[in-house]
Design a protein around this motif. Structure first.
Motif: not given
Length: 214
Positions: A197-214
């Protein structure tokens, strides 16, 4: 320095129940995002056995107690698996229409207050049903009910413009995940399942965007 606070709100799958490493998917997911470039605090607000109405009743006070003013406060939701639980002698805990109606009000409340992501309910553990989570309680889970609720949640999320991650499709097709449901406590997946489950969500663009939003 960015002070990122994330509350993961939901049921036993948020809590990571059944994981022999006691990390669940949220611990594994946030571990991958640890960096000295900003502060990441994550909070496990999963309570085993709760239906959507029970999760909704407590989410605001639970989150507000952990969200200081001025921090970058965000919420990830996962719920619904207990709604479809069929209790021997009484029937389904929450009917489908009621689950969807409650979800609409609940997700709207959260998304109006904080940036929000919504993770769908996992596949039903039919292989180990009926289960006996506590003395005198027998409950069964059926995949047809999980798929039906997931489909309606997905449509609702589009209407609400809240990112939704459909776990059903990839996990049902993964034999290793389905086998993980039969190990551990025989009610939830074991650690290997939570890692998937973690692997799948870690590749989710919506999740990744939270860490690009500096």
């Amino acid at each position: 320095m960015r002070d990122l606070r994330i509350c993961f709100v939901g049921d036993s799958y948020v809590n990571g129940t059944g994981d022999e490493r006691c990390l669940g998917w949220i611990g594994r997911l946030c571990e991958r995002r640890f960096t000295r470039d900003f502060q990441l605090s994550f909070y496990d607000l999963g309570i085993r056995g709760e239906t959507i109405s029970q999760v909704r009743a407590r989410w605001r006070r639970d989150c507000e107690a952990r969200f200081p003013e001025g921090a970058d406060n965000r919420v990830v939701l996962q719920f619904g698996i207990n709604d479809i639980g069929n209790i021997t002698g009484t029937g389904r805990q929450v009917e489908e229409d009621a689950s969807v109606e409650e979800a609409e009000a609940f997700v709207r409340e959260v998304a109006d207050a904080y940036p929000t992501l919504w993770v769908g309910l996992p596949p039903a553990n039919e292989a180990c049903s009926p289960m006996h989570p506590s003395e005198g309680l027998e409950v069964s889970f059926f995949q047809k009910d999980a798929e039906a609720l997931n489909a309606r949640f997905k449509t609702l999320a589009e209407t609400l413009d809240v990112p939704y991650f459909d776990l059903q499709t990839p996990l049902l097709a993964n034999r290793d995940y389905m086998a993980s449901l039969t190990r551990g406590d025989r009610m939830h997946c074991d650690g290997t399942g939570y890692a998937m489950i973690a692997n799948l969500i870690d590749n989710w663009p919506a999740w990744n965007a939270w860490f690009e939003d500096q």
